[in-house]
Design an enzyme around this catalytic site. Structure first.
Site, PDB file in Angstrom:
ATOM      1  N   ALA A   1       0.872  -1.172   0.000  1.00 39.82           N
ATOM      2  CA  ALA A   1       0.000   0.000   0.000  1.00 39.82           C
ATOM      3  C   ALA A   1       0.912   1.226   0.000  1.00 39.82           C
ATOM      4  O   ALA A   1       2.054   1.156   0.482  1.00 39.82           O
ATOM      5  CB  ALA A   1      -0.884  -0.021   1.228  1.00 39.82           C
TER       6      ALA A   1
ATOM      7  N   GLY B   1       0.771  -5.048   0.798  1.00 38.99           N
ATOM      8  CA  GLY B   1      -0.391  -5.139  -0.102  1.00 38.99           C
ATOM      9  C   GLY B   1      -0.076  -5.874  -1.396  1.00 38.99           C
ATOM     10  O   GLY B   1      -0.986  -6.428  -2.032  1.00 38.99           O
TER      11      GLY B   1
ATOM     12  N   GLU C   1      -0.308  -9.463  -0.571  1.00 34.79           N
ATOM     13  CA  GLU C   1      -1.741  -9.723  -0.363  1.00 34.79           C
ATOM     14  C   GLU C   1      -2.496  -9.790  -1.691  1.00 34.79           C
ATOM     15  O   GLU C   1      -3.419 -10.588  -1.854  1.00 34.79           O
ATOM     16  CB  GLU C   1      -2.318  -8.630   0.548  1.00 34.79           C
ATOM     17  CG  GLU C   1      -1.740  -8.736   1.966  1.00 34.79           C
ATOM     18  CD  GLU C   1      -2.008  -7.500   2.805  1.00 34.79           C
ATOM     19  OE1 GLU C   1      -1.637  -6.385   2.375  1.00 34.79           O
ATOM     20  OE2 GLU C   1      -2.579  -7.639   3.892  1.00 34.79           O
TER      21      GLU C   1
ATOM     22  N   GLU D   1       4.621  -4.964   7.266  1.00 35.33           N
ATOM     23  CA  GLU D   1       3.866  -3.887   7.924  1.00 35.33           C
ATOM     24  C   GLU D   1       4.336  -3.617   9.346  1.00 35.33           C
ATOM     25  O   GLU D   1       4.296  -2.485   9.827  1.00 35.33           O
ATOM     26  CB  GLU D   1       2.361  -4.215   7.941  1.00 35.33           C
ATOM     27  CG  GLU D   1       1.671  -4.150   6.589  1.00 35.33           C
ATOM     28  CD  GLU D   1       1.783  -5.436   5.780  1.00 35.33           C
ATOM     29  OE1 GLU D   1       2.534  -6.350   6.174  1.00 35.33           O
ATOM     30  OE2 GLU D   1       1.108  -5.515   4.739  1.00 35.33           O
TER      31      GLU D   1
HETATM   32  N1  CAA Z   1       4.594   3.259  -0.744  1.00 38.85           N
HETATM   33  C1  CAA Z   1       4.974   4.422  -1.298  1.00 38.85           C
HETATM   34  N2  CAA Z   1       6.119   4.576  -1.988  1.00 38.85           N
HETATM   35  C2  CAA Z   1       6.907   3.496  -2.135  1.00 38.85           C
HETATM   36  C3  CAA Z   1       6.577   2.254  -1.594  1.00 38.85           C
HETATM   37  C4  CAA Z   1       5.353   2.143  -0.876  1.00 38.85           C
HETATM   38  N3  CAA Z   1       4.908   0.980  -0.363  1.00 38.85           N
HETATM   39  N4  CAA Z   1       7.565   1.379  -1.894  1.00 38.85           N
HETATM   40  C5  CAA Z   1       8.473   2.063  -2.603  1.00 38.85           C
HETATM   41  N5  CAA Z   1       8.079   3.348  -2.749  1.00 38.85           N
HETATM   42  C6  CAA Z   1       8.778   4.409  -3.464  1.00 38.85           C
HETATM   43  C7  CAA Z   1       9.956   4.940  -2.667  1.00 38.85           C
HETATM   44  O1  CAA Z   1       9.531   5.894  -1.702  1.00 38.85           O
HETATM   45  C8  CAA Z   1      10.810   5.534  -3.762  1.00 38.85           C
HETATM   46  O2  CAA Z   1      10.264   6.788  -4.126  1.00 38.85           O
HETATM   47  P1  CAA Z   1      11.284   8.029  -4.434  1.00 38.85           P
HETATM   48  O3  CAA Z   1      12.047   7.590  -5.660  1.00 38.85           O
HETATM   49  O4  CAA Z   1      10.356   9.164  -4.684  1.00 38.85           O
HETATM   50  O5  CAA Z   1      12.156   8.142  -3.234  1.00 38.85           O
HETATM   51  C9  CAA Z   1      10.569   4.589  -4.941  1.00 38.85           C
HETATM   52  O6  CAA Z   1       9.362   3.895  -4.658  1.00 38.85           O
HETATM   53  C10 CAA Z   1      11.669   3.558  -5.111  1.00 38.85           C
HETATM   54  O7  CAA Z   1      11.839   2.899  -3.875  1.00 38.85           O
HETATM   55  P2  CAA Z   1      13.239   2.819  -3.085  1.00 38.85           P
HETATM   56  O8  CAA Z   1      14.113   3.990  -3.428  1.00 38.85           O
HETATM   57  O9  CAA Z   1      12.956   2.605  -1.646  1.00 38.85           O
HETATM   58  O10 CAA Z   1      13.850   1.512  -3.764  1.00 38.85           O
HETATM   59  P3  CAA Z   1      14.866   0.482  -3.097  1.00 38.85           P
HETATM   60  O11 CAA Z   1      15.310  -0.420  -4.195  1.00 38.85           O
HETATM   61  O12 CAA Z   1      15.900   1.158  -2.293  1.00 38.85           O
HETATM   62  O13 CAA Z   1      13.938  -0.354  -2.070  1.00 38.85           O
HETATM   63  C11 CAA Z   1      11.961  -1.558  -1.361  1.00 38.85           C
HETATM   64  C12 CAA Z   1      12.862  -1.121  -2.548  1.00 38.85           C
HETATM   65  C13 CAA Z   1      12.732  -2.551  -0.500  1.00 38.85           C
HETATM   66  C14 CAA Z   1      10.741  -2.243  -1.968  1.00 38.85           C
HETATM   67  C15 CAA Z   1      11.579  -0.324  -0.533  1.00 38.85           C
HETATM   68  O14 CAA Z   1      11.053   0.663  -1.408  1.00 38.85           O
HETATM   69  C16 CAA Z   1      10.544  -0.597   0.518  1.00 38.85           C
HETATM   70  O15 CAA Z   1      10.866  -1.142   1.562  1.00 38.85           O
HETATM   71  N6  CAA Z   1       9.277  -0.192   0.251  1.00 38.85           N
HETATM   72  C17 CAA Z   1       8.214  -0.286   1.236  1.00 38.85           C
HETATM   73  C18 CAA Z   1       7.728  -1.701   1.370  1.00 38.85           C
HETATM   74  C19 CAA Z   1       6.653  -1.789   2.425  1.00 38.85           C
HETATM   75  O16 CAA Z   1       6.863  -1.508   3.586  1.00 38.85           O
HETATM   76  N7  CAA Z   1       5.456  -2.249   1.996  1.00 38.85           N
HETATM   77  C20 CAA Z   1       4.339  -2.420   2.890  1.00 38.85           C
HETATM   78  C21 CAA Z   1       3.484  -1.194   2.890  1.00 38.85           C
HETATM   79  S1  CAA Z   1       2.244  -1.268   4.155  1.00 38.85           S
HETATM   80  C22 CAA Z   1       0.979  -2.170   3.463  1.00 38.85           C
HETATM   81  O17 CAA Z   1       1.064  -2.678   2.366  1.00 38.85           O
HETATM   82  C23 CAA Z   1      -0.240  -2.240   4.338  1.00 38.85           C
HETATM   83  C24 CAA Z   1      -1.343  -3.088   3.849  1.00 38.85           C
HETATM   84  O18 CAA Z   1      -1.318  -4.294   3.926  1.00 38.85           O
HETATM   85  C25 CAA Z   1      -2.536  -2.467   3.324  1.00 38.85           C
END
Ligand code: CAA
Length: 285
Positions: free
Chosen positions: A87, A132, A135, A155
């Site tokens: 998400a 998400g 999921e 999460e």
């Molecule tokens: N939401 C919003 N933006 C996201 C994102 C997310 N889930 N995942 C990645 N992005 C964005 C980053 O902020 C970044 O944006 P900018 O270029 O503007 O900085 C871009 O995508 C590229 O990401 P990274 O620079 O972080 O890329 P990386 O290769 O260094 O890392 C990653 C990749 C490991 C996937 C890392 O982006 C990450 O950990 N993302 C979050 C993953 C996460 O926590 N997901 C769970 C979300 S909570 C959820 O999903 C709740 C639910 O069940 C409803």
């Protein structure tokens, strides 16, 4: 959650492609006769799901449900790096508790539609399927992954919990203890481990994943859509009820396949040593 797109009435006379062109975050394409693909298309944020994305996914599923040409649905993410990285955290950051409940309920309602569709749904997972994204894959009927895929429910690292079905679908797929471990640690699961755990159906080299998905989908387009719909409904319903009731349901569904025309065609083709071909299911209104 009331949203403008979710309430939008579609003009049935328009083509699926013309309507699909109106989406900003989703691409819907027909890859082969009967094989359609939904692609989550926000590569700049690794296809993270915000509200608009979910609205468009719902609108897209409306189109799929109303189009009797669809025999198999593939679900994937744009780019090589991610299926869906979860998400959208920037969107979630500003939500109140009530808005978070609405967002979760809307996501759950949206993802549950994949198991309610009459056609098989196959997730093609390249790269990250996190939160998400994991999921979304779990809500599809099968998961095919590339050898570069990475799954997690991270999460807990945001001090929240899975909101689009992960806490429940992961438990049903892997059992409580393993699901608890994955949700509590948020640790990454690479493809080889995902295959061993039974989280994914098959793993392919990254450059042959799409082809493998298409082959599987094309094979399914030659099966009776009536039988596939009955199998899908029976097996999804049976998963959550006691075995004796599920077996009764199986007998009823078995009978239903005998009432349809397809089994006549298929059995006769077997006896004639010929190839059966089946018509699409009737359009839903
Ligand atoms: N939401 C919003 N933006 C996201 C994102 C997310 N889930 N995942 C990645 N992005 C964005 C980053 O902020 C970044 O944006 P900018 O270029 O503007 O900085 C871009 O995508 C590229 O990401 P990274 O620079 O972080 O890329 P990386 O290769 O260094 O890392 C990653 C990749 C490991 C996937 C890392 O982006 C990450 O950990 N993302 C979050 C993953 C996460 O926590 N997901 C769970 C979300 S909570 C959820 O999903 C709740 C639910 O069940 C409803």
């Amino acid at each position: 959650m009331q949203t403008p797109l979710a309430n939008k009435e579609f003009d049935h006379t328009n083509t699926i492609n013309a309507l699909a062109d109106t989406f900003e975050n989703i691409r819907l394409a027909c890859l082969e006769t009967g094989v359609y693909q939904i692609c989550i298309n926000r590569p700049k944020v690794l296809n993270a799901l915000n509200l608009q994305c979910l609205e468009e996914l719902n609108a897209c599923l409306d189109l799929i449900e109303r189009n009797s040409d669809v025999r198999v649905l593939l679900v994937t993410g744009a780019g090589e790096k991610a299926f869906v990285a979860g998400a959208d955290i920037a969107y979630m950051k500003q939500l109140s508790a009530q808005e978070a409940e609405d967002f979760s309920a809307y996501g759950n309602q949206t993802f549950s539609r994949f198991s309610q569709l009459k056609v098989p749904v196959i997730a093609l997972v390249k790269g990250y399927a996190l939160g998400g994204g994991c999921e979304l894959a779990l809500s599809c009927d099968f998961i095919l992954a590339s050898d570069k895929a990475c799954f997690a429910q991270p999460e807990v690292n945001l001090a929240i919990l899975p909101g689009f079905g992960g806490s429940q679908r992961l438990t049903r797929r892997l059992g409580l203890s393993l699901a608890l471990e994955l949700v509590m640690t948020g640790r990454n699961i690479k493809s080889d481990e995902a295959l061993k755990l039974g989280l994914v159906n098959h793993v392919y080299p990254a450059d042959s994943l799409n082809e493998a998905g298409l082959e599987l989908a094309k094979g399914l387009t030659h099966k009776s859509p009536y039988a596939l719909a009955a199998i899908k409904q029976l097996m999804h319903q049976g998963e959550n009820i006691p075995l004796d009731q599920a077996l009764k349901l199986e007998s009823q569904s078995f009978a239903l396949t005998f009432a349809g025309n397809d089994r006549e065609v298929a059995m006769q083709a077997f006896l004639d040593k010929s190839q059966a071909s089946f018509r699409s299911l009737q359009k839903t209104s």
